[in-house]
Scaffold this motif. Sequence first.
Motif, mmCIF file in Angstrom:
data_model
loop_
_atom_site.group_PDB
_atom_site.id
_atom_site.type_symbol
_atom_site.label_atom_id
_atom_site.label_comp_id
_atom_site.label_asym_id
_atom_site.label_seq_id
_atom_site.Cartn_x
_atom_site.Cartn_y
_atom_site.Cartn_z
ATOM 1 N N ALA A 279 -6.619 4.378 -8.363
ATOM 2 C CA ALA A 279 -6.625 5.379 -7.299
ATOM 3 C C ALA A 279 -7.782 5.137 -6.330
ATOM 4 N N ALA A 280 -8.950 4.816 -6.883
ATOM 5 C CA ALA A 280 -10.114 4.577 -6.029
ATOM 6 C C ALA A 280 -9.909 3.328 -5.179
ATOM 7 N N ILE A 281 -9.360 2.277 -5.798
ATOM 8 C CA ILE A 281 -9.116 1.035 -5.048
ATOM 9 C C ILE A 281 -8.147 1.324 -3.896
ATOM 10 N N LEU A 282 -7.115 2.095 -4.183
ATOM 11 C CA LEU A 282 -6.146 2.411 -3.128
ATOM 12 C C LEU A 282 -6.776 3.232 -2.013
ATOM 13 N N ARG A 283 -7.602 4.212 -2.375
ATOM 14 C CA ARG A 283 -8.242 5.079 -1.386
ATOM 15 C C ARG A 283 -9.079 4.234 -0.400
ATOM 16 N N VAL A 284 -9.924 3.396 -0.967
ATOM 17 C CA VAL A 284 -10.806 2.580 -0.122
ATOM 18 C C VAL A 284 -9.985 1.566 0.682
ATOM 19 N N THR A 285 -9.014 0.953 0.033
ATOM 20 C CA THR A 285 -8.225 -0.076 0.710
ATOM 21 C C THR A 285 -7.403 0.529 1.845
ATOM 22 N N ARG A 286 -6.814 1.684 1.596
ATOM 23 C CA ARG A 286 -6.023 2.318 2.657
ATOM 24 C C ARG A 286 -6.887 2.680 3.855
ATOM 25 N N ARG A 287 -8.091 3.147 3.590
ATOM 26 C CA ARG A 287 -9.012 3.482 4.682
ATOM 27 C C ARG A 287 -9.346 2.218 5.491
ATOM 28 N N LEU B 238 0.835 -1.207 0.000
ATOM 29 C CA LEU B 238 0.000 0.000 0.000
ATOM 30 C C LEU B 238 0.866 1.252 0.000
ATOM 31 N N GLU B 239 1.945 1.186 0.742
ATOM 32 C CA GLU B 239 2.911 2.288 0.807
ATOM 33 C C GLU B 239 3.533 2.528 -0.579
ATOM 34 N N ARG B 240 4.055 1.448 -1.148
ATOM 35 C CA ARG B 240 4.757 1.532 -2.426
ATOM 36 C C ARG B 240 3.877 1.958 -3.589
ATOM 37 N N ALA B 241 2.569 1.660 -3.473
ATOM 38 C CA ALA B 241 1.685 1.918 -4.618
ATOM 39 C C ALA B 241 1.594 3.398 -4.942
ATOM 40 N N GLY B 242 1.907 4.241 -3.970
ATOM 41 C CA GLY B 242 1.979 5.683 -4.215
ATOM 42 C C GLY B 242 0.649 6.280 -4.624
ATOM 43 N N ASP B 243 0.651 7.055 -5.683
ATOM 44 C CA ASP B 243 -0.502 7.860 -6.071
ATOM 45 C C ASP B 243 -0.740 7.681 -7.575
ATOM 46 N N PRO B 244 -1.339 6.577 -7.961
ATOM 47 C CA PRO B 244 -1.447 6.258 -9.392
ATOM 48 C C PRO B 244 -2.385 7.228 -10.124
ATOM 49 N N SER B 245 -2.096 7.450 -11.399
ATOM 50 C CA SER B 245 -2.932 8.367 -12.193
ATOM 51 C C SER B 245 -4.211 7.656 -12.646
ATOM 52 N N ASP B 246 -4.135 6.341 -12.789
ATOM 53 C CA ASP B 246 -5.311 5.599 -13.218
ATOM 54 C C ASP B 246 -6.425 5.742 -12.183
ATOM 55 N N GLU B 247 -7.603 6.130 -12.671
ATOM 56 C CA GLU B 247 -8.722 6.464 -11.778
ATOM 57 C C GLU B 247 -9.203 5.249 -10.976
ATOM 58 N N THR B 248 -9.272 4.105 -11.658
ATOM 59 C CA THR B 248 -9.722 2.886 -10.978
ATOM 60 C C THR B 248 -8.732 2.492 -9.882
ATOM 61 N N TRP C 268 -14.543 -3.117 -10.233
ATOM 62 C CA TRP C 268 -14.161 -3.245 -8.805
ATOM 63 C C TRP C 268 -14.105 -4.710 -8.362
ATOM 64 N N GLU C 269 -14.289 -5.614 -9.304
ATOM 65 C CA GLU C 269 -14.383 -7.041 -8.958
ATOM 66 C C GLU C 269 -13.215 -7.512 -8.093
ATOM 67 N N ARG C 270 -13.556 -8.232 -7.031
ATOM 68 C CA ARG C 270 -12.562 -8.828 -6.123
ATOM 69 C C ARG C 270 -11.640 -7.763 -5.512
ATOM 70 N N THR C 271 -12.199 -6.575 -5.241
ATOM 71 C CA THR C 271 -11.481 -5.551 -4.468
ATOM 72 C C THR C 271 -12.410 -5.073 -3.360
ATOM 73 N N PRO C 272 -11.881 -4.324 -2.379
ATOM 74 C CA PRO C 272 -12.744 -3.816 -1.305
ATOM 75 C C PRO C 272 -13.775 -2.801 -1.799
ATOM 76 N N VAL C 273 -13.631 -2.298 -3.026
ATOM 77 C CA VAL C 273 -14.591 -1.311 -3.543
ATOM 78 C C VAL C 273 -15.897 -1.984 -3.965
ATOM 79 N N SER C 274 -15.838 -3.291 -4.196
ATOM 80 C CA SER C 274 -16.993 -3.999 -4.742
ATOM 81 C C SER C 274 -18.017 -4.337 -3.673
ATOM 82 N N ALA C 275 -18.780 -3.312 -3.251
ATOM 83 C CA ALA C 275 -19.859 -3.490 -2.267
ATOM 84 C C ALA C 275 -20.634 -2.182 -2.246
#
Lengths: 497, 497
Positions: free
Chosen positions: B75-83, B63-73, B273-280
């Motif tokens: 970025a959203a997965i990282l935001r939710v997952t980090r939270r 999560l640390e290494r993933a940084g701040d990706p430009s890809d919107e999908t 969002w399949e098989r990520t924490p965003v998929s709900a």
Amino acid sequence: MSMEELRRRLAQVSDLGAAAGLLSWDQETHMPEEGARVRGLQMATLEGLAHELFTDARTAELLERAGDPSDETEAAILRVTRRDHAKATRLPTEFVEEAARARNEAHHAWLDARQNDHFATFAPHLEKMLDLARRQADLLGYEEHPYDALLDEYEPGMRASQVEPVFADLRGRTLPLLRRIVAAGNAADYGVLTRPFAPEAQKAFAWRVAGEAFGLKPEFARQDESAHPFQTNFSRDDLRITTRVEAYWPACLFGTWHETGHAMYERGVSERWERTPVSAGASLGVHESQSRMFENLLARSLPFWERYFPLLAEAAPEVTAGLDPQTLYRAVNRVNPSLIRVEADEVTYNFHVMLRFELELALLEGRLGVNELPEAWNAKMGEYLGLTPPDDARGVLQDIHWSAGLIGYFPTYTLGNLLSVQLLEAAKKDPAIAAGVERAEYGPLLAWLVENVHQHGRSLPPAELIERATGRPLTADPYVAYLHEKYEGIYGLKAGV
Amino acid sequence: MSMEELRRRLAQVSDLGAAAGLLSWDQETHMPEEGARVRGLQMATLEGLAHELFTDARTAELLERAGDPSDETEAAILRVTRRDHAKATRLPTEFVEEAARARNEAHHAWLDARQNDHFATFAPHLEKMLDLARRQADLLGYEEHPYDALLDEYEPGMRASQVEPVFADLRGRTLPLLRRIVAAGNAADYGVLTRPFAPEAQKAFAWRVAGEAFGLKPEFARQDESAHPFQTNFSRDDLRITTRVEAYWPACLFGTWHETGHAMYERGVSERWERTPVSAGASLGVHESQSRMFENLLARSLPFWERYFPLLAEAAPEVTAGLDPQTLYRAVNRVNPSLIRVEADEVTYNFHVMLRFELELALLEGRLGVNELPEAWNAKMGEYLGLTPPDDARGVLQDIHWSAGLIGYFPTYTLGNLLSVQLLEAAKKDPAIAAGVERAEYGPLLAWLVENVHQHGRSLPPAELIERATGRPLTADPYVAYLHEKYEGIYGLKAGV
């Protein structure tokens, strides 16, 4: 302490396996069709995690540290776990992944080939399956024959050189019997077997008898429908069997009782093996001996139908109209050489298996080329059953096994048949058990099976279990004698000719 | 590369969660009763492994290494997952285990207390639940009120100080309406609601309409029975709803359509969002807005019954005999102050929720002692609904939530009710949607919901989702207006008084 940690790990591996089993059961019985894609990924994840946990460095360390415990239960768990662990770690991950991909492709090619009756579509994939099988045998190791390494996956400790003489003996003594039966013609009116029997009534009758006769109860088991019947379980307190309903109603009834035999084996495994690798049947052959015993030796016996005929008459009066238990008994024991293994009767079934075993050996050794296989198949069908398959779909392409990389699996079906009679004869040395079987009261027999077979789980090697339970190694003798007595009676033949 | 590894991990965590979900679904719908003991162990293993994998050092590193990706999908997965990851790692394992044990004890005490109508049995366990809730709030952190940390688990970003004024507004404007309705008396013959309706026919009718009206199809969904209805799913292509059948047949019908609303939300979540924490779903409140919309705003509307009355007449002629759609519409919209939340109608339901919210706040702050709770409960029941529970079983002990540590959960039910109307009003600004709703044709509305609500999954915070979809923050206004218009019509009251 390390034993405790090991037990916790084994329990996790077991739980992952049970969950994967439920994912699979659900897929076959309930899952909406669109769920298949993601379900496949989920099953792969669970199996992968279980494999990882079981084979990682920590598990190896714990197995090492556990030493040689004096406790009998712990010693048995360690023995079985170490054996599994050694085998699991001998296959590199890349090999396992290559094999999984190849199986997936082979399976689709097989479906296609069978549907279009076009063996050439499947041929290169079968070649690949054989290549993988040879490499797997080399990775796992063997003393005599590469086939042994494959067979050992399903029938631990068994070798091709032990199977061959048993099968030869069986063939030599049952082929003449089969020819005499065929010459004798019909022993009953087989139209009975497709008389109208409502699907719900079929299932309900089969399930009721599974409970009353064989002890499979709704408190710890359930029955569902699926395209191909199977048994699975997620603990000894949660057993699932499936069935399918056809116009040929014996498929549902005897299929249910076959799966009941598998289920009751799992039910009988001792709780002390719970959530360990020991908690399963000793081998596929021993498992099949239980399903075949229930399906054939018990449910296709005259005492069984004398007892359950009235219940059948209640469930399906149209089926039993004008019949008596004796006539029904003859009808459900029809011997009829046919093309399809899964539809075969007690006398012809083993020829289907021997044919496959012989061809597998020849293919694996390279004595037979994949391209020569259909012809070799058809020749053996002619030799054993006097039939020529009209196409490969009803010949060499009929079974799923080879497309799934299951080479070395087929013999276990016949080993199970042989063992079923050997075990029943051993049990019947107890007069109370013999008398029970004559009245279709199977409580005493079940108790004997739990005591001598079920409770041990995988703690005993199959050969040892068979010796202990029956007093001798696996042999075709009891099975051959059983076939002669039963079918000479049904077909009115002179004994033993 | 590290994003790829992270995605693989998240997929594994998701698959473990789906498998645990299937173990639970099976337990509620199919499992033989003796399976419960080992099933509990299996579920704990899967949840434990998922938690371990999600919170271990490697996940943190990725999560640390993933940084701040430009890809919107991404970025959203990282935001939710980090939270989620931050919250999950703030609770020490010992705390999680202590809470799990305490909940298990509290649950059994609650069952016992409710059965014997003996609040004192449950009191010390509720005390413990409150203690754990306060400690959990401290561990998770909050800015204004400890309640916010708890509420945030179910309704991310929502605070008690935002709930309070909305609830006060709702109470102030619907309590007078309720009193006028009660004074007006019956609006129909409610005997209709318990006319004979065969169980299988109830389920089949409810399921058929779930498909035809709301788009829930057997290709990707199925219906089963369970003691308490629920929705669960193992992917957007494998949705499961359950129902129960009672003599009061609206329980099965409207319950089915309630769960259908939940299921269609999950169906609409984008595949990306399949098989990520965003998929709900975005929150429990947003989820409930969909179930309530289907159950109440659509299925309890006059156009719905004008359209589906003939189908009901076909399924259950005894139920519809002598009725017309208008009479049925009035009957299924009976307003009746009662003791039990889960049986409450649209007008009284929110008072049950407000009561619980107010008591939770007072308990958490220590303004109210656990021993004073039953009296406080009964006083509020008198104030809001004019009723006095004859016993605590039908009072303070009726809900499972507090015994399961679910403090901060209840407000989401009312938030969902309010949002259901706010969303429907926003959607109906499109004339095609409004016209569709008037003919009970919900295709255009569904498309709007997918576009504005469903597809986003958890990628938008609920407040942002609501603002974007409806142009304003959550408000009670549309719901209050809806209740007035609908029930003044049904009960023949003068508008707006």
